[in-house]
Design a protein around this motif. Structure first.
Motif, PDB file in Angstrom:
ATOM      1  N   LEU A 114       0.827  -1.207   0.000  1.00 41.96           N
ATOM      2  CA  LEU A 114       0.000   0.000   0.000  1.00 41.96           C
ATOM      3  C   LEU A 114       0.857   1.250   0.000  1.00 41.96           C
ATOM      4  N   LEU A 115       1.948   1.227   0.784  1.00 41.90           N
ATOM      5  CA  LEU A 115       2.813   2.396   0.891  1.00 41.90           C
ATOM      6  C   LEU A 115       3.816   2.491  -0.257  1.00 41.90           C
ATOM      7  N   ASN A 116       3.892   1.456  -1.068  1.00 41.48           N
ATOM      8  CA  ASN A 116       4.871   1.480  -2.150  1.00 41.48           C
ATOM      9  C   ASN A 116       4.251   0.958  -3.447  1.00 41.48           C
ATOM     10  N   VAL A 120       7.121   2.734  -6.260  1.00 44.87           N
ATOM     11  CA  VAL A 120       7.411   4.157  -6.441  1.00 44.87           C
ATOM     12  C   VAL A 120       8.508   4.665  -5.507  1.00 44.87           C
ATOM     13  N   ILE A 121       8.611   4.129  -4.290  1.00 48.47           N
ATOM     14  CA  ILE A 121       9.575   4.687  -3.327  1.00 48.47           C
ATOM     15  C   ILE A 121      11.023   4.513  -3.790  1.00 48.47           C
ATOM     16  N   PRO A 122      11.464   3.323  -4.227  1.00 45.90           N
ATOM     17  CA  PRO A 122      12.849   3.202  -4.694  1.00 45.90           C
ATOM     18  C   PRO A 122      13.151   4.110  -5.886  1.00 45.90           C
ATOM     19  N   ILE A 123      12.153   4.344  -6.723  1.00 49.26           N
ATOM     20  CA  ILE A 123      12.344   5.233  -7.878  1.00 49.26           C
ATOM     21  C   ILE A 123      12.427   6.684  -7.420  1.00 49.26           C
ATOM     22  N   ALA A 124      11.579   7.048  -6.459  1.00 53.01           N
ATOM     23  CA  ALA A 124      11.492   8.447  -6.030  1.00 53.01           C
ATOM     24  C   ALA A 124      12.610   8.862  -5.083  1.00 53.01           C
ATOM     25  N   HIS A 125      13.115   7.938  -4.299  1.00 48.07           N
ATOM     26  CA  HIS A 125      14.053   8.316  -3.232  1.00 48.07           C
ATOM     27  C   HIS A 125      15.288   9.068  -3.726  1.00 48.07           C
ATOM     28  N   PRO A 126      15.961   8.614  -4.791  1.00 46.25           N
ATOM     29  CA  PRO A 126      17.122   9.382  -5.275  1.00 46.25           C
ATOM     30  C   PRO A 126      16.745  10.786  -5.735  1.00 46.25           C
ATOM     31  N   ILE A 127      15.550  10.929  -6.288  1.00 47.41           N
ATOM     32  CA  ILE A 127      15.087  12.251  -6.728  1.00 47.41           C
ATOM     33  C   ILE A 127      14.870  13.143  -5.517  1.00 47.41           C
ATOM     34  N   LEU A 128      14.245  12.591  -4.478  1.00 48.91           N
ATOM     35  CA  LEU A 128      14.049  13.351  -3.238  1.00 48.91           C
ATOM     36  C   LEU A 128      15.386  13.752  -2.631  1.00 48.91           C
ATOM     37  N   ALA A 129      16.344  12.839  -2.692  1.00 44.98           N
ATOM     38  CA  ALA A 129      17.656  13.116  -2.106  1.00 44.98           C
ATOM     39  C   ALA A 129      18.338  14.304  -2.789  1.00 44.98           C
ATOM     40  N   ARG A 130      18.184  14.401  -4.095  1.00 43.48           N
ATOM     41  CA  ARG A 130      18.792  15.532  -4.818  1.00 43.48           C
ATOM     42  C   ARG A 130      18.116  16.850  -4.432  1.00 43.48           C
ATOM     43  N   VAL A 131      16.793  16.817  -4.264  1.00 38.31           N
ATOM     44  CA  VAL A 131      16.079  18.025  -3.839  1.00 38.31           C
ATOM     45  C   VAL A 131      16.503  18.424  -2.426  1.00 38.31           C
ATOM     46  N   ALA A 132      16.652  17.427  -1.549  1.00 36.19           N
ATOM     47  CA  ALA A 132      17.069  17.702  -0.172  1.00 36.19           C
ATOM     48  C   ALA A 132      18.470  18.308  -0.126  1.00 36.19           C
ATOM     49  N   GLU A 133      19.365  17.789  -0.974  1.00 36.25           N
ATOM     50  CA  GLU A 133      20.723  18.320  -1.019  1.00 36.25           C
ATOM     51  C   GLU A 133      20.738  19.743  -1.573  1.00 36.25           C
ATOM     52  N   LEU A 134      19.919  20.000  -2.567  1.00 30.51           N
ATOM     53  CA  LEU A 134      19.872  21.314  -3.195  1.00 30.51           C
ATOM     54  C   LEU A 134      19.267  22.369  -2.272  1.00 30.51           C
ATOM     55  N   MET A 140       9.565  15.500   1.140  1.00 29.62           N
ATOM     56  CA  MET A 140       8.633  14.397   1.384  1.00 29.62           C
ATOM     57  C   MET A 140       8.008  13.887   0.096  1.00 29.62           C
ATOM     58  N   LEU A 141       7.713  12.602   0.104  1.00 34.88           N
ATOM     59  CA  LEU A 141       6.933  11.985  -0.970  1.00 34.88           C
ATOM     60  C   LEU A 141       5.548  11.704  -0.424  1.00 34.88           C
ATOM     61  N   ASN A 142       4.543  12.312  -1.043  1.00 38.82           N
ATOM     62  CA  ASN A 142       3.150  12.126  -0.639  1.00 38.82           C
ATOM     63  C   ASN A 142       2.409  11.326  -1.701  1.00 38.82           C
ATOM     64  N   LEU A 143       1.596  10.372  -1.277  1.00 39.95           N
ATOM     65  CA  LEU A 143       0.756   9.620  -2.198  1.00 39.95           C
ATOM     66  C   LEU A 143      -0.706   9.926  -1.914  1.00 39.95           C
ATOM     67  N   ARG A 144      -1.487   9.934  -2.977  1.00 43.48           N
ATOM     68  CA  ARG A 144      -2.923  10.142  -2.800  1.00 43.48           C
ATOM     69  C   ARG A 144      -3.583   8.869  -2.296  1.00 43.48           C
ATOM     70  N   THR A 284       7.583  11.583 -12.660  1.00 41.52           N
ATOM     71  CA  THR A 284       6.546  11.176 -13.607  1.00 41.52           C
ATOM     72  C   THR A 284       7.155  10.436 -14.791  1.00 41.52           C
ATOM     73  N   GLU A 285       8.229  10.981 -15.333  1.00 41.43           N
ATOM     74  CA  GLU A 285       8.898  10.343 -16.469  1.00 41.43           C
ATOM     75  C   GLU A 285       9.447   8.977 -16.075  1.00 41.43           C
ATOM     76  N   ALA A 286      10.048   8.898 -14.881  1.00 41.90           N
ATOM     77  CA  ALA A 286      10.617   7.631 -14.425  1.00 41.90           C
ATOM     78  C   ALA A 286       9.534   6.577 -14.233  1.00 41.90           C
ATOM     79  N   LEU A 287       8.398   6.970 -13.695  1.00 44.36           N
ATOM     80  CA  LEU A 287       7.305   6.020 -13.470  1.00 44.36           C
ATOM     81  C   LEU A 287       6.674   5.561 -14.778  1.00 44.36           C
TER      82      LEU A 287
END
Length: 303
Positions: A114-116, A120-134, A140-144, A284-287
């Protein structure tokens, strides 16, 4: 019936029961000894078990039996039986030393998919990490989830003063930048249905009419991101942009949050907005072009 005949009758019942069990799988269709549990009783038990688990919402690490009794408003025997059943099912843990209860990792096992969804989480995590570093802020990653946004991944800022809402936290889509970004990307019919409900309470005390919410969502759609101030957490400023799945449906939003007194300048604010927009587009592109997890599992099995 004589004592002898009663004995033969009991023996016949035992033998008939054993024959029934041996001849077919054990189930409620053993007609002679079937115990019918009323549907209302079953539903009541399920509701009570869920209510017991919800006692641990809001950060309670452990609760004693007396605390659970007080929270649930039920008698001690009933609460004890419910708690013991949940322990047996691996959804609660009972600590031997203190005899207190806490939620178990078994709940994570239930909610893992349900949470993944769609991995999506393994795909999104590196993207989130780059935003956090920047940005050096909490990302945060939010799901509907229906009419709510649920945080399923969070990278906390390294600043001594920061915001951390926590994974698993959910809120009405009308609250916070993440929820607003998701809501703006939903079909108009679903938006109108949600706007017809009573307004949720915001930490800032700000209230929107349905028309004001429509204007806000229109702005979010045109600019590609949402911004909120003290919607879910007092003193917090949030930025978020929605991302989409392969079918074109909105899945969630990439969001960041920071204290309202740390970045007052417009340039920094614009940089945050651009960061979440780019991250959401990349996700979105990665998914859309990633291989479904089911196919990956099949390939690994074959190899």
């Amino acid at each position: 019936m004589t004592a002898s005949s009663r004995g033969r009758y009991r023996l016949w019942r035992r033998l008939d029961w054993q024959a029934a069990v041996n001849s077919r799988p054990f189930a409620c269709n053993v007609t002679l000894y079937e115990t019918v549990i009323p549907h209302s009783v079953t539903m009541q038990t399920i509701s009570r078990a869920v209510a017991l688990l919800k006692c641990f919402e809001g950060g309670a690490r452990s609760l004693g039996l007396s605390e659970l009794v007080q929270l649930m408003g039920l008698n001690k025997v009933t609460v004890h039986r419910l708690a013991q059943s949940l322990v047996a099912e691996g959804l609660l843990k009972k600590h031997p030393g203190t005899l207190r209860y806490s939620i178990s990792y078994g709940l994570l096992e239930l909610g893992r998919e349900l949470l993944n969804p769609r991995g999506v989480i393994p795909i999104a995590h590196p993207i989130l990490a780059r935003v956090a570093e920047l940005t050096e802020e909490t990302v945060m990653l939010n799901l509907r989830d229906g009419d709510k946004a649920v945080i399923v991944d969070e990278l906390v800022s390294k600043h001594p003063i920061h915001y951390s809402i926590g994974t698993g936290f959910s809120a009405d889509l009308r609250l916070g930048a993440a929820g607003n970004a998701i809501l703006a990307a939903m079909p108009d019919a679903e938006i109108e249905e949600l706007l017809s409900r009573p307004e949720p309470r915001r930490q800032s005390g700000l209230e929107y009419t349905s028309e004001e919410m429509r204007d806000l969502l229109s702005t979010i759609r045109s600019q590609g991101f949402a911004r909120s101030v003290a919607h879910r957490v007092s003193g917090a400023v949030g930025f978020a942009s929605a991302f989409f799945g392969p079918e074109g449906d909105v899945m969630g939003a990439v969001a960041l949050v920071h204290p309202d007194n740390r970045h007052p300048g417009p340039e920094r604010q614009e940089a945050f907005a651009q960061a979440v927009i780019e991250a959401a587009a990349e996700l979105t592109e990665a998914l859309c072009f990633s291989e479904p997890q089911s196919q990956k599992d099949q390939k690994e099995t074959v190899s």
